[in-house]
Design an enzyme around this catalytic site. Structure first.
Site, PDB file in Angstrom:
ATOM      1  N   ALA A   1     -18.150  -2.541  -0.237  1.00 60.35           N
ATOM      2  CA  ALA A   1     -17.986  -2.631  -1.698  1.00 60.35           C
ATOM      3  C   ALA A   1     -17.402  -1.313  -2.230  1.00 60.35           C
ATOM      4  CB  ALA A   1     -19.292  -3.006  -2.375  1.00 60.35           C
TER       5      ALA A   1
ATOM      6  N   TYR B   1       0.845  -1.206   0.000  1.00 63.26           N
ATOM      7  CA  TYR B   1       0.000   0.000   0.000  1.00 63.26           C
ATOM      8  C   TYR B   1       0.881   1.257   0.000  1.00 63.26           C
ATOM      9  CZ  TYR B   1      -3.854  -3.149   1.371  1.00 63.26           C
ATOM     10  OH  TYR B   1      -4.781  -4.165   1.432  1.00 63.26           O
TER      11      TYR B   1
ATOM     12  N   LEU C   1     -19.848   1.625  -2.562  1.00 59.86           N
ATOM     13  CA  LEU C   1     -21.110   1.401  -3.289  1.00 59.86           C
ATOM     14  C   LEU C   1     -22.288   1.261  -2.326  1.00 59.86           C
ATOM     15  CD1 LEU C   1     -22.405   0.466  -6.168  1.00 59.86           C
ATOM     16  CD2 LEU C   1     -22.261  -1.801  -5.173  1.00 59.86           C
TER      17      LEU C   1
END
Ligand SMILES: NC(=O)c1ccc[n+]([C@@H]2O[C@H](COP(=O)([O-])OP(=O)(O)OC[C@H]3O[C@@H](n4cnc5c(N)ncnc54)[C@H](OP(=O)(O)O)[C@@H]3O)[C@@H](O)[C@H]2O)c1
Length: 330
Positions: free
Chosen positions: A204, A62, A207
């Site tokens: 998600a 990351y 979302l």
């Protein structure tokens, strides 16, 4: 906050049901910018610690180490009250390399011990025996407490455990109302054997917060390439979002909180949502205390089962159209 205590010594392993994912910290693909990396990320971690979050998840990959540095610096003196998890990207994962890479991660995090060291994904060529030799050595010298895997099938999780010769505590996989595949075998295995499933992307990637639709799509590169954020799929997700809203209204909560409460409804699951602000972190933490009724849980399940997004090769023309259409994500 609620906690999960896995295994032999509950005092040393106290894992918050809602943790914090740190992929967002300093990584270009999320596109949150410099002031997020330099200030907001730290504020998010500090508030998480204050609110009782113990599980913090990062990875050497990351931001190419930047996320580990930001997280370690922000945790600072609270190191002993948290459960720090990072991941090895299994490129050339022979034992000496595994050991060196763990030392490098610990240095970036500024700690002497990694509470959970996870293999980020299965290596398609190198078998787990090779990686686990390194992991075993790391446990022996006390640099690593628990071993985990990520994106592993159940068979490979078990094989990894056999190769290690002791518990591989967790498997970190995508688990949310849009992707329920861990329910088939990973969750039953974890529940019956004292293992843990760490749910990534539990929202998600935003979302399930319900704030995105075809006229308001996320603008970073990562989500522009995620088929779930295609206008067609945002339309199709409408019914699922409506079901989340209905349950949310009954709890004076938000759809995102209900999506998280749904994920951690199963006993062996902890979730690690990322956050783009302190406010989101606070809201996500509060979701740990929401109890869904069985009816609500099943209603969400049913709405999720009816969600039928465009997937597979069929998404390619849609992605191209969305990419080049006016106002599409950049
Ligand atoms: N092992 C693996 O292969 C793997 C893969 C992916 C992720 N992970 C881990 O899992 C963590 C979480 O997964 P993720 O980041 O992919 O997805 P996620 O947690 O489902 O989504 C995070 C995003 O959702 C939005 N959000 C968060 N809380 C919200 C709230 N309360 N209300 C509205 N929106 C909210 C934020 O984006 P906006 O505000 O910009 O909309 C945030 O950046 C990562 O940080 C990483 O540690 C691991």
């Amino acid at each position: 906050m609620r906690y999960l205590s896995a295994g032999t010594d509950p005092k040393t392993i106290r894992i918050s049901r809602i943790g914090l994912g740190a992929w967002q910290f300093g990584s270009r693909e999320w596109g949150y910018g410099q002031s997020y990396a330099e200030q907001e990320a730290r504020a998010i971690v500090r508030r998480a610690v204050e609110l009782g979050v113990t599980l913090f998840d990062t990875a050497e990959i990351y931001g190419f180490g930047r996320s580990e540095r930001i997280l370690g610096e922000a945790i600072g003196e609270d190191r002993e009250s948290v459960f720090l998890a990072t991941k090895l990207f299994p490129l050339l994962p022979v034992a000496p390399v595994v050991e060196q890479r763990a030392v490098a991660s610990a240095n970036r995090l500024g700690v002497r011990r990694l509470d959970l060291y996870q293999v980020h994904q299965p290596n398609p060529v190198v078998r787990d025996g090779t990686i686990m030799r390194g992991m075993r050595a790391l446990q022996r010298v006390g640099l690593v407490s628990e071993i985990g895997v990520s994106n592993y099938s159940l068979d490979r999780w078990r094989a990894a455990e056999q190769a290690l010769g002791s518990r591989v505590l967790s498997n970190q996989v995508r688990y949310n109302l849009v992707d329920r595949s861990p329910e088939y075998d990973l969750l039953p295995f974890a529940e019956s054997t004292d293992h843990i499933v760490i749910a990534y992307s539990p929202l998600a990637q935003g979302l399930l917060s319900g704030k995105y639709d075809r006229d308001n799509r996320p603008t970073n590169r990562l989500r522009a390439a995620n088929p779930m954020f295609l206008p067609e799929n945002l339309d199709r997700a409408g019914e699922l979002i409506a079901a989340l809203r209905e349950v949310a209204d009954a709890h004076s909560a938000t759809p995102a909180q209900i999506a998280l409460a749904w994920v951690i409804h199963r006993p062996a699951v902890v979730a690690i949502p990322g956050a783009s602000s302190v406010g989101q972190l606070e809201s996500n933490v509060a979701a740990a205390d929401i109890d869904l009724t069985e009816d609500e849980y099943q209603a969400l399940h049913a709405a999720a089962a009816r969600f039928d997004p465009v997937t597979g090769p069929a998404v390619v023309p849609h992605l191209l159209r969305a990419r080049f259409s006016k106002g599409g994500p950049s």
